[in-house]
Design an enzyme around this catalytic site. Structure first.
Site, mmCIF file in Angstrom:
data_model
loop_
_atom_site.group_PDB
_atom_site.id
_atom_site.type_symbol
_atom_site.label_atom_id
_atom_site.label_comp_id
_atom_site.label_asym_id
_atom_site.label_seq_id
_atom_site.Cartn_x
_atom_site.Cartn_y
_atom_site.Cartn_z
ATOM 1 N N GLY A 1 0.893 -1.205 0.573
ATOM 2 C CA GLY A 1 0.097 0.310 -0.102
ATOM 3 C C GLY A 1 0.805 2.085 0.313
ATOM 4 O O GLY A 1 0.756 2.203 -0.626
ATOM 5 N N ALA A 2 2.032 1.248 0.462
ATOM 6 C CA ALA A 2 2.907 2.282 0.861
ATOM 7 C C ALA A 2 3.991 1.709 1.861
ATOM 8 O O ALA A 2 4.067 0.997 2.364
ATOM 9 C CB ALA A 2 1.794 3.276 2.160
ATOM 10 N N MET A 3 4.991 2.303 1.901
ATOM 11 C CA MET A 3 6.197 1.945 2.596
ATOM 12 C C MET A 3 7.308 3.563 2.917
ATOM 13 O O MET A 3 7.544 4.362 2.466
ATOM 14 C CB MET A 3 7.465 1.723 0.893
ATOM 15 N N GLU A 4 7.116 3.604 4.286
ATOM 16 C CA GLU A 4 7.815 4.221 5.653
ATOM 17 C C GLU A 4 8.952 5.059 4.808
ATOM 18 O O GLU A 4 10.051 5.275 5.298
ATOM 19 C CB GLU A 4 7.310 3.980 6.695
ATOM 20 N N ASN A 5 10.257 5.032 3.790
ATOM 21 C CA ASN A 5 11.075 5.158 3.277
ATOM 22 C C ASN A 5 11.301 6.316 4.017
ATOM 23 O O ASN A 5 10.919 7.106 3.570
ATOM 24 C CB ASN A 5 11.764 5.266 2.386
ATOM 25 N N HIS B 1 -0.659 6.642 9.112
ATOM 26 C CA HIS B 1 0.485 5.152 9.210
ATOM 27 C C HIS B 1 2.025 5.089 9.067
ATOM 28 O O HIS B 1 2.686 5.395 9.764
ATOM 29 C CB HIS B 1 -0.369 4.479 8.572
ATOM 30 N N GLU B 2 1.967 6.094 7.872
ATOM 31 C CA GLU B 2 3.625 6.102 7.354
ATOM 32 C C GLU B 2 4.466 7.052 7.713
ATOM 33 O O GLU B 2 5.727 7.420 7.994
ATOM 34 C CB GLU B 2 3.757 6.630 5.507
ATOM 35 N N HIS C 1 6.007 5.841 11.552
ATOM 36 C CA HIS C 1 6.506 4.974 11.191
ATOM 37 C C HIS C 1 8.014 6.087 11.230
ATOM 38 O O HIS C 1 9.246 5.860 11.523
ATOM 39 C CB HIS C 1 6.994 4.464 9.901
ATOM 40 N N GLU D 1 4.699 -2.255 13.607
ATOM 41 C CA GLU D 1 3.827 -2.274 12.158
ATOM 42 C C GLU D 1 2.173 -2.023 13.264
ATOM 43 O O GLU D 1 0.726 -1.331 12.456
ATOM 44 C CB GLU D 1 3.078 -2.884 11.320
#
Ligand SMILES: *[C@@H]1O[C@H](CO)[C@@H](O)[C@H](O)[C@H]1NC(C)=O
Ligand SMILES: *[C@@H]1O[C@H](CO)[C@@H](O)[C@H](O)[C@H]1NC(C)=O
Ligand SMILES: *[C@@H]1O[C@H](CO)[C@@H](O)[C@H](O)[C@H]1NC(C)=O
Ligand SMILES: *[C@@H]1O[C@H](CO)[C@@H](O)[C@H](O)[C@H]1NC(C)=O
Ligand SMILES: *[C@@H]1O[C@H](CO)[C@@H](O)[C@H](O)[C@H]1NC(C)=O
Ligand SMILES: *[C@@H]1O[C@H](CO)[C@@H](O)[C@H](O)[C@H]1NC(C)=O
Ligand SMILES: *[C@@H]1O[C@H](CO)[C@@H](O)[C@H](O)[C@H]1NC(C)=O
Ligand SMILES: *[C@@H]1O[C@H](CO)[C@@H](O)[C@H](O)[C@H]1NC(C)=O
Ligand SMILES: *[C@@H]1O[C@H](CO)[C@@H](O)[C@H](O)[C@H]1NC(C)=O
Ligand SMILES: [Zn+2]
Length: 897
Positions: free
Chosen positions: A322-326, A358-359, A362, A381
């Protein structure tokens, strides 16, 4: 990381984290169990974990992705130069560093390893199975000394959604390439040689070489860009500020010709990146509007400033998760970051704000403070998912999103966590080694398990032993059912299992007893909380005479509640006379508890169905959604039997007043309801009324869709209603409607609109069209790889599609598993999606055959899903045998047939 669909989570930590500070976060971290590693006689390069003798300090990496295929090989590639400086902690003659699918030049070069008096290299090779580059030295490296490994390599910029990969899209008829990355969880090693474990944090100095006219982004801010000429070609070279010390899985590198929007929040520069068209059309505005406030909210919530100077967020046409918290450069699926006021629904808007929250959560929890190993994923998570509601609520205070936790999370975790194939939140560090096992950690339980109460409310006194409570929730799988017998006053607890015959083989030190906060209500007045610890329970005076008792008020605890029959009858009587006396969240939960207690044979199915009787007077979203979710199980199990007709008739009878209610409050469908949840329930009213055959609904939808087909340039269907309308229209229509929808999908420029059209195509009742559609999922030019699982699952969900989907998946499994690989299909959701309807002995046999046939190749990240599917199918078979007649009788009795 964001899930593929909706996100969220956990109250456990919130007990403690309500008082949050980073100090607390760090101590919490130690709750997770450390795994001991046993004596191991295999060679170090055959082991899945790094020995830990060498620890990285910093990396210097230059990457040059080619946005055009190599004319000879037709491959898209990238070339790279990297240097990593590491310190030796223990004397060793072996350098092990992760590397996967990279081709090195000069591997034997004497300058490969640099440092003071480095021993000569004895041999170097690539260990494919464990994904290492192995360098054996003639002598030992010295503890305390620092060394560098210098490498030059090439890799493929494949369309596999993993590592440094390519995404494609068309703009004004021109195909554009984006070089982008997804390092999490173990794909950094596919981009450059690295110590690819989350605890191996280091500083990254990144440089990207890219064509003129393109823009390069990474975690740090761009510092300088100059031109550079290589082989007569003039290119740009962009260098980035050094990153914070961080894990390899958080690295991001992107080259595109995107446009962006920007703003600031305090000292933080905020940018939203997307395709030029999408930015021009204003699709990034909503993300831009909410990011600043959400960052501000988290800074004050964590009481720590945002750790970086900039916050970039970027929408990608092809993205697996869905998404990635880089850190500093968060990547999203387009549907999750972009919002188009003209065509997106309120549900799309909620998704966007929740996933952004959410991201961004993080950026502190996960990135600043990082898991040691993947067994701790739940902490990472779960926490991000929980606080995402707080962030979203801050940005959209009118929506009451926090109430929706019960529907979107609690009930979903309950469903999975009630099976014996569930797992405790914590698992031992050494039980998770392989990339497939690591992926498997990112399941519903990790994201969503909730326990204890969340202390929004200061009245709740917390027993002193927080650890003792936590352990019981975190270290044993499952959750309890609390039984209240109002005739004796006895309150007890038991491990709740959906399949009562199942054998729990996992021993728990806590004997499946929990410490349960019970908050209850009697005569409409809320009582204090008290803690239930033992199985047989305490004797609280819950004898009630004529009035009812209701426990777990507002579902602040992670447990189900059952009552004696007399109390259930009194609750029904209250619901049927004046349902509003019972709090909204509990009305939804009564329905969900009753249906699940019936599944577990703790209650009769008829009694569960009776919780839906009062719905003809209910207009609120949560109870309706809860009922529809549960009735959906009846649909899946029984819609190919004689129960179908009476069931349709009953649901139609119950939903008709809701349909009329919305017709009335929207002035004959011309206005949008004000309340966020009313907008959701309007969709339920329409889709349920149409699906169960209410003629007025079907005519309305046919008319709306017909108008659009007659004038494709003007789609007057309200965005909120589009999913429901498209699906109903395709289901009721033929090839013309299907073709029209397909052609609209080709032209769609907004990802969320494309998604609605894509899912609607799976609603057809024409098996030939469905078969053709399934074939499209193997052709990335028709259905993007990121969407294949969703399409296949949607077809399986369709009454007309189940059989063909199973055939399709079994026929193509090997191809999908080997050719597409883990980066493309979500095999776990694929398995659970296509087996959702399995309820006959024949289907069980098919599943067993399938398992047998592919046992050798294994199921990768779907291994647990296969076990769960077997368990579920067996339970379904029994359920149908036990309940079909009773259910048929009941639906008939309710509809006068
Ligand atoms: C790595 O990059 C930094 C910053 O650009 C530079 O100062 C340093 O000399 C480089 N080190 C190596 C080993 O390349
Ligand atoms: C790496 O080497 C293998 C074997 O020679 C070759 O098949 C592959 O195409 C190469 N990959 C790249 C990106 O050059
Ligand atoms: C690169 O440099 C040029 C000229 O100084 C500047 O206009 C441009 O904005 C820079 N691009 C980036 C991405 O920093
Ligand atoms: C973003 O905020 C501006 C200014 O408040 C507002 O006019 C606009 O409608 C907002 N856009 C979206 C998509 O919410
Ligand atoms: C549980 O174990 C018993 C005894 O070994 C066995 O008869 C029963 O079939 C098992 N139940 C399930 C659901 O596997
Ligand atoms: C339950 O939640 C509602 C909001 O959904 C709130 O208004 C109410 O005060 C809560 N009741 C209790 C007893 O906490
Ligand atoms: C409601 O709208 C439909 C379709 O547009 C129309 O046929 C009907 O007459 C309207 N009903 C009322 C009461 O206005
Ligand atoms: C499919 O839908 C059409 C139109 O509503 C209907 O006539 C037909 O009976 C349906 N076919 C099946 C197999 O349900
Ligand atoms: C739908 O599209 C297919 C493929 O382009 C075509 O063969 C078929 O004739 C079309 N059907 C209708 C009803 O337009
Ligand atoms: Zn996450």
């Amino acid at each position: 990381m964001g899930e593929r669909c909706k996100v969220s989570w956990l109250y456990v930590l919130c007990v403690v984290l309500a008082l949050v500070s980073v100090a607390t976060i760090v101590t919490l971290w130690t709750i997770a169990i450390t795994g001991g590693r046993g004596v191991d006689v295999t060679a170090p390069w055959d082991r899945d974990r790094l020995p830990g003798y060498l620890v990285p300090e910093f990396y210097n990496i230059t990457l040059w992705p080619r946005l055009k295929p190599n004319p000879n090989s037709n491959l898209y590639i990238f070339t790279g130069w990297s240097a990593v400086q590491f310190e030796c902690l223990e004397a060793t003659d072996l350098i092990l560093i992760h590397s996967n699918k990279l081709n090195y030049t000069e591997m034997q070069d004497e300058h490969f390893v640099k440092g003071v008096s480095v021993p000569n290299i004895k041999s170097t090779w690539l260990q494919l199975q464990t994904q290492y580059l192995v360098i054996q030295l003639m002598g030992k490296l010295t503890p305390g000394q620092k060394y560098q490994l210098h490498a030059q390599f090439t890799g493929e910029l494949a369309d596999d959604l993993a590592g440094f990969y390519r995404s494609e899209y068309k703009e004004d008829g021109v195909t554009k390439i984006v070089a982008t990355s997804q390092m999490h969880p173990t794909n950094a090693r596919k981009t450059f040689p690295c110590f690819d474990e989350p605890a191996m944090k280091a500083v990254f100095h990144i440089t990207l070489i890219h064509p003129t006219g393109t823009i390069a982004l990474s975690n740090g801010m761009e510092m300088e860009n100059g031109t550079i000429t290589i082989d007569g070609e003039t290119l740009l070279q962009t260098t980035f500020e050094a990153t914070e010390k961080m894990s390899t899985y958080l690295l991001a590198i992107i080259v595109s010709d995107y446009a962006h929007l920007s703003t600031t929040q305090g000292n933080i520069q905020i940018r939203i990146w997307a395709r030029k068209k999408a930015i021009e059309e204003g699709q990034g505005n909503y993300a831009l509007n909410v990011t600043g406030p959400i960052l501000a909210f988290f800074q004050s919530y964590y009481n720590i400033s945002y750790p970086l100077r900039k916050s970039d967020q970027i929408a990608l046409p092809d993205f697996y998760f869905g998404a990635m918290e880089n850190w500093g450069l968060v990547t999203y699926r387009e549907t999750n970051l972009l919002y188009d006021p003209e065509t997106s629904s309120n549900s799309n808007k909620e998704t966007t704000v929740t996933i952004i929250a959410h991201e961004l959560a993080h950026m502190w929890f996960g990135n600043l403070v990082t898991l040691r190993w993947w067994n701790e994923v739940w902490l990472n998570e779960g926490f991000a998912s929980y606080v995402s509601y707080l962030g979203a609520d801050y940005a959209e205070p009118d929506w009451n999103v926090k109430d929706l936790i019960v529907l979107d999370d609690v009930q979903k975790v309950f469903a999975v966590d009630a099976l014996v194939s569930s797992h405790p939140l914590t698992s031992k560090e050494d039980s998770i080694n392989l990339p497939g096992q690591i992926m498997e950690q990112f399941d519903t339980i990790s994201y969503r398990k909730i326990s204890l109460s969340y202390l929004q409310d200061n009245n709740v006194s917390l027993p002193r032993q927080v650890d003792a409570i936590m352990n019981r929730w975190v270290r044993q799988m499952g959750f309890p059912v609390v039984t209240i017998d109002t005739s004796t006053g006895i309150v007890s607890q038991n491990h709740f299992l959906l399949v009562p015959e199942s054998n729990v083989t996992v021993e728990s030190p806590y004997k499946y007893e929990w410490m349960i906060p019970v908050r209850w209500m009697k005569d409409g007045a809320t009582k204090d909380i008290w803690w239930l610890l033992e199985k047989k329970g305490l004797n609280v005076d819950m004898r009630t005479g004529p009035s009812w008792v209701l426990a777990n008020i507002n579902v602040t605890g992670y447990y189900r509640v059952n009552y004696d029959l007399g109390n259930w009858e009194r609750l029904f009587s209250q619901l049927n006379t004046d349902h509003q006396v019972i709090p909204l969240i509990n009305r939804a939960q009564l329905v969900d508890d009753a249906f699940n207690l019936a599944r577990a044979q703790l209650l009769s199915t008829t009694l569960a169905l009776r919780t839906t009787s009062y719905l003809s007077k209910e207009t609120e979203y949560m109870p309706w959604q809860s009922a529809l979710n549960n009735l959906n199980y009846f649909n899946l199990m029984l819609d190919q039997t004689e129960v179908y007709e009476p069931m349709q008739e009953y649901i139609r009878k119950q939903v008709t007043p809701l349909f009329l209610y919305f017709r009335s409050i929207t002035s004959n469908w011309t206005k949008v309801p004000e309340k966020h949840t009313d907008q959701y329930n309007q969709v339920n009213a329409l889709s349920t009324a149409c699906r169960t055959g209410l003629p007025e609904c079907q005519n309305l939808i046919r008319m709306w869709f017909r108008q659009w087909m007659d004038d494709p340039e003007h789609n007057l269907i309200h965005p909120n209603l589009r999913s429901a309308v498209y699906c109903s229209a395709v289901a009721a229509g033929g090839e013309a409607e299907w073709n029209f929808t397909w052609s609209q999908l080709q032209d769609a420029t907004v990802a969320s609109e494309a998604n609605k059209l894509m899912l609607a195509l799976a609603c057809s009742n024409n098996t030939q069209l469905l078969e053709r559609y399934l074939e499209f999922t193997l052709d990335p030019a028709k259905i993007r790889k990121q969407d294949a699982t969703a399409v296949i699952t949607a077809v399986a969900n369709n009454r007309a599609g189940q059989n063909l989907t199973w055939q399709f998946v079994t026929k193509n499994w090997e191809h999908m598993f080997t050719e597409y690989g883990v980066g493309s299909f979500s095999f776990a959701s694929l398995i659970s999606g296509v087996t959702a309807r399995f309820s006959t002995p024949q289907e069980l046999q098919q599943l067993l055959d399938f398992e047998e046939e592919h046992k050798d190749a294994g199921f990768g990240s779907a291994a647990l899903a296969v076990d769960q599917a077997l368990e579920r199918t067996q339970a379904n078979i029994k359920w149908v045998q036990r309940n079909k007649q009773e259910v048929l009788q009941w639906f008939r009795s309710q509809t006068g047939n």
